[in-house]
Design a protein around this motif. Structure first.
Motif, PDB file in Angstrom:
ATOM      1  N   ASN A 252       0.824  -1.216   0.000  1.00 11.53           N
ATOM      2  CA  ASN A 252       0.000   0.000   0.000  1.00 11.53           C
ATOM      3  C   ASN A 252       0.859   1.267   0.000  1.00 11.53           C
ATOM      4  O   ASN A 252       0.353   2.369   0.230  1.00 11.53           O
ATOM      5  CB  ASN A 252      -0.973   0.017   1.184  1.00 11.53           C
ATOM      6  CG  ASN A 252      -2.199   0.861   0.888  1.00 11.53           C
ATOM      7  OD1 ASN A 252      -2.741   0.828  -0.221  1.00 11.53           O
ATOM      8  ND2 ASN A 252      -2.646   1.624   1.885  1.00 11.53           N
ATOM      9  N   ASP A 253       2.142   1.101  -0.270  1.00 12.42           N
ATOM     10  CA  ASP A 253       3.030   2.233  -0.547  1.00 12.42           C
ATOM     11  C   ASP A 253       3.635   2.101  -1.945  1.00 12.42           C
ATOM     12  O   ASP A 253       4.678   2.677  -2.242  1.00 12.42           O
ATOM     13  CB  ASP A 253       4.185   2.286   0.471  1.00 12.42           C
ATOM     14  CG  ASP A 253       3.737   2.805   1.825  1.00 12.42           C
ATOM     15  OD1 ASP A 253       2.690   3.467   1.888  1.00 12.42           O
ATOM     16  OD2 ASP A 253       4.423   2.517   2.814  1.00 12.42           O
ATOM     17  N   GLN A 254       2.964   1.373  -2.820  1.00  8.75           N
ATOM     18  CA  GLN A 254       3.531   0.999  -4.112  1.00  8.75           C
ATOM     19  C   GLN A 254       2.931   1.744  -5.301  1.00  8.75           C
ATOM     20  O   GLN A 254       3.315   1.485  -6.436  1.00  8.75           O
ATOM     21  CB  GLN A 254       3.323  -0.510  -4.317  1.00  8.75           C
ATOM     22  CG  GLN A 254       4.527  -1.357  -3.955  1.00  8.75           C
ATOM     23  CD  GLN A 254       5.512  -1.422  -5.105  1.00  8.75           C
ATOM     24  OE1 GLN A 254       5.307  -2.108  -6.097  1.00  8.75           O
ATOM     25  NE2 GLN A 254       6.623  -0.686  -4.982  1.00  8.75           N
ATOM     26  N   GLU A 262       6.541   9.652  -0.412  1.00  5.46           N
ATOM     27  CA  GLU A 262       6.435   8.552   0.554  1.00  5.46           C
ATOM     28  C   GLU A 262       7.792   7.868   0.708  1.00  5.46           C
ATOM     29  O   GLU A 262       8.186   7.503   1.826  1.00  5.46           O
ATOM     30  CB  GLU A 262       5.368   7.549   0.097  1.00  5.46           C
ATOM     31  CG  GLU A 262       5.038   6.474   1.119  1.00  5.46           C
ATOM     32  CD  GLU A 262       4.356   7.008   2.362  1.00  5.46           C
ATOM     33  OE1 GLU A 262       4.285   6.252   3.360  1.00  5.46           O
ATOM     34  OE2 GLU A 262       3.895   8.167   2.369  1.00  5.46           O
ATOM     35  N   LYS A 263       8.509   7.702  -0.379  1.00  2.00           N
ATOM     36  CA  LYS A 263       9.841   7.103  -0.334  1.00  2.00           C
ATOM     37  C   LYS A 263      10.770   7.941   0.544  1.00  2.00           C
ATOM     38  O   LYS A 263      11.526   7.414   1.366  1.00  2.00           O
ATOM     39  CB  LYS A 263      10.396   7.014  -1.763  1.00  2.00           C
ATOM     40  CG  LYS A 263      11.856   6.582  -1.875  1.00  2.00           C
ATOM     41  CD  LYS A 263      11.995   5.090  -1.765  1.00  2.00           C
ATOM     42  CE  LYS A 263      13.412   4.660  -2.137  1.00  2.00           C
ATOM     43  NZ  LYS A 263      13.611   3.207  -1.922  1.00  2.00           N
ATOM     44  N   PRO A 277       8.572   1.254   0.569  1.00  2.00           N
ATOM     45  CA  PRO A 277       7.759   1.402  -0.645  1.00  2.00           C
ATOM     46  C   PRO A 277       8.362   0.791  -1.897  1.00  2.00           C
ATOM     47  O   PRO A 277       7.767   0.897  -2.976  1.00  2.00           O
ATOM     48  CB  PRO A 277       7.648   2.917  -0.795  1.00  2.00           C
ATOM     49  CG  PRO A 277       8.902   3.449  -0.188  1.00  2.00           C
ATOM     50  CD  PRO A 277       9.256   2.513   0.932  1.00  2.00           C
ATOM     51  N   GLY A 278       9.524   0.150  -1.789  1.00  2.00           N
ATOM     52  CA  GLY A 278      10.170  -0.435  -2.952  1.00  2.00           C
ATOM     53  C   GLY A 278      11.122   0.536  -3.617  1.00  2.00           C
ATOM     54  O   GLY A 278      11.256   1.691  -3.212  1.00  2.00           O
ATOM     55  N   GLU A 279      11.752   0.084  -4.676  1.00  2.00           N
ATOM     56  CA  GLU A 279      12.708   0.913  -5.408  1.00  2.00           C
ATOM     57  C   GLU A 279      12.031   1.822  -6.423  1.00  2.00           C
ATOM     58  O   GLU A 279      12.632   2.765  -6.923  1.00  2.00           O
ATOM     59  CB  GLU A 279      13.735   0.022  -6.096  1.00  2.00           C
ATOM     60  CG  GLU A 279      14.734  -0.603  -5.135  1.00  2.00           C
ATOM     61  CD  GLU A 279      15.473   0.449  -4.305  1.00  2.00           C
ATOM     62  OE1 GLU A 279      16.090   1.364  -4.906  1.00  2.00           O
ATOM     63  OE2 GLU A 279      15.412   0.364  -3.067  1.00  2.00           O
ATOM     64  N   ALA A 280      10.785   1.519  -6.741  1.00  2.00           N
ATOM     65  CA  ALA A 280      10.007   2.321  -7.696  1.00  2.00           C
ATOM     66  C   ALA A 280       8.545   1.946  -7.509  1.00  2.00           C
ATOM     67  O   ALA A 280       8.235   0.926  -6.877  1.00  2.00           O
ATOM     68  CB  ALA A 280      10.460   2.043  -9.126  1.00  2.00           C
TER      69      ALA A 280
END
Length: 395
Positions: A252-254, A262-263, A277-280
């Motif tokens: 849910n941060d993607q 958010e990142k 949130p991942g790399e992208a």
């Protein structure tokens, strides 16, 4: 329940015989021409199961049907191989049994396997629902969507974006089961007739967005990735605080809705049990599946079920339409939940939906306490959220 057509049978006859709405019978048999039945065709009757019964001394089809408020013809339809004038003690016949109680057992540790079993049970009893696979998880589990309804208004619900919020899947599946029972038994919910909702709304439900994460919280890590997952969990084998997918990315941060902000604000800069949130944006298969489904279906409104807080969020950067405010007022009225327009959080599914589609999107934070919420809250949450579920369909 399956029956085989006889000479002169019609779907309308079956509707009267079993007191099931004709449109549900038609929708349960999409390959059948309702105006041209062939003898021996297999027809599915929703809302019923066939139960085996061993005849006792004194039994007749008339007595059996009278005791069960059925037509004798209903028994004859299911037992075309028997001679009704030559019944014998111990002979096995089939008796149609109306399903009036839930088949979904959502009030338990709701693993992916529990969900899959419940979906199969619903498909058998309510064959007018359709089940699609919208994608696969990191570990290859199919992400299922349940679809029903005949209308043009498209309403989507989802649950378990976050792993330790697995109770939301059991709640959503129980809400669906309650709605299906209302349809086949022609009984209102809170004085609201549900057939008009079925006729006017195209309902989409993804009951478990994050199956890998849910199973991790409830059952522990698969042996082949055990060390990797424990490392992401900072050496702990307690996964009760895990929200992410199995790769350590918070689903849910993607989404590409101020994802960069958010990142930047997230304390997690590498895979973690939560908040990374991942790399992208949209790197994870579960998030990609949800985005693809949403684009394909072009939903009119979406509701994502989370826990906890007994509140819901419905705004994003002032992009939400005026209709969102009216829905928020009604959701608050029927549930008692606090309506919150804005929070300092970005890159969520409802944020992206509001931003890209400019339509109502909601994050519903069910229950109150520390995640995972205890199952003792299940019944109370169900009653609170039932009003939101219905309001999302009829408004």
């Amino acid at each position: 329940m399956k029956v085989k057509t006889r000479s002169g049978d019609t779907l309308w006859h079956y509707s009267g015989l079993f007191m099931v709405p004709i449109n549900l019978i038609i929708d349960s048999n999409p390959t059948i021409n309702p105006n041209s039945l062939q003898i021996g065709q297999e027809i599915q009757i929703p809302g019923f199961i066939a139960k085996a019964y061993n005849l006792k001394k004194g039994d007749t089809l008339w007595k059996l049907s009278e005791a069960r408020h059925l037509s004798v013809d209903a028994l004859l339809l299911l037992n075309q191989h028997i001679n009704s004038n030559q019944l014998t003690v111990g002979q096995t016949i089939l008796i149609p049994s109306r399903v009036i109680t839930p088949v979904v057992n959502g009030k338990r540790k709701y693993t992916y396997e529990a969900l899959t079993d419940d979906v199969k049970s619903l498909q058998i009893i309510f064959p007018f629902i359709k089940v699609n696979t919208i994608g696969n998880t990191v570990l290859g589990k199919p992400i299922q969507e349940i679809r029903l309804g005949k209308g043009t208004k498209k309403v989507h619900f989802n649950a378990s974006f976050h792993a330790n919020e697995w109770i939301t899947s059991g709640i959503l599946m129980s809400l669906l089961n309650y709605f299906l029972l209302s349809l086949t038994n022609v009984k209102p919910i809170r004085r609201l007739q549900t057939m008009p909702l079925y006729q006017s709304v195209d309902i989409s439900i993804v009951p478990m967005v994050n199956p890998d994460g849910v199973n991790l919280v409830l059952s522990g890590p698969p042996e082949n990735i055990r060390e990797q997952v424990i490392r992401i969990n900072r050496g702990s084998t307690d996964f009760s605080g895990w929200k992410a997918n199995i790769s350590g990315v918070d689903l849910n941060d993607q989404f590409p809705a101020k994802w960069e902000d958010e990142k930047e604000r997230s304390p997690e800069k590498s895979p973690a049990r939560r908040d990374y949130p991942g790399e992208a944006p949209l790197t994870e298969p579960e998030a990609i599946a949800m985005a693809d489904l949403t684009r394909k279906r072009n939903f009119n409104r979406v509701l994502a079920f989370h826990t906890q807080g007994e509140e819901f969020y419905w705004g994003f950067e002032g992009l939400e339409p005026p209709q969102s405010s009216a829905l928020a007022k009604e959701f608050s009225r029927v549930s008692g939940y606090k309506s919150v327009q804005y929070i300092e959080s970005y890159a969520g599914y409802k944020d992206w939906f509001i931003q890209d589609f400019r339509r109502p999107g909601f994050t519903i934070e069910m229950g109150k306490g520390i995640n995972p919420l205890p199952l003792t809250q299940f019944d109370e949450i169900f009653e609170e959220v039932l009003g939101i579920y219905l309001a999302a369909l009829y408004m």
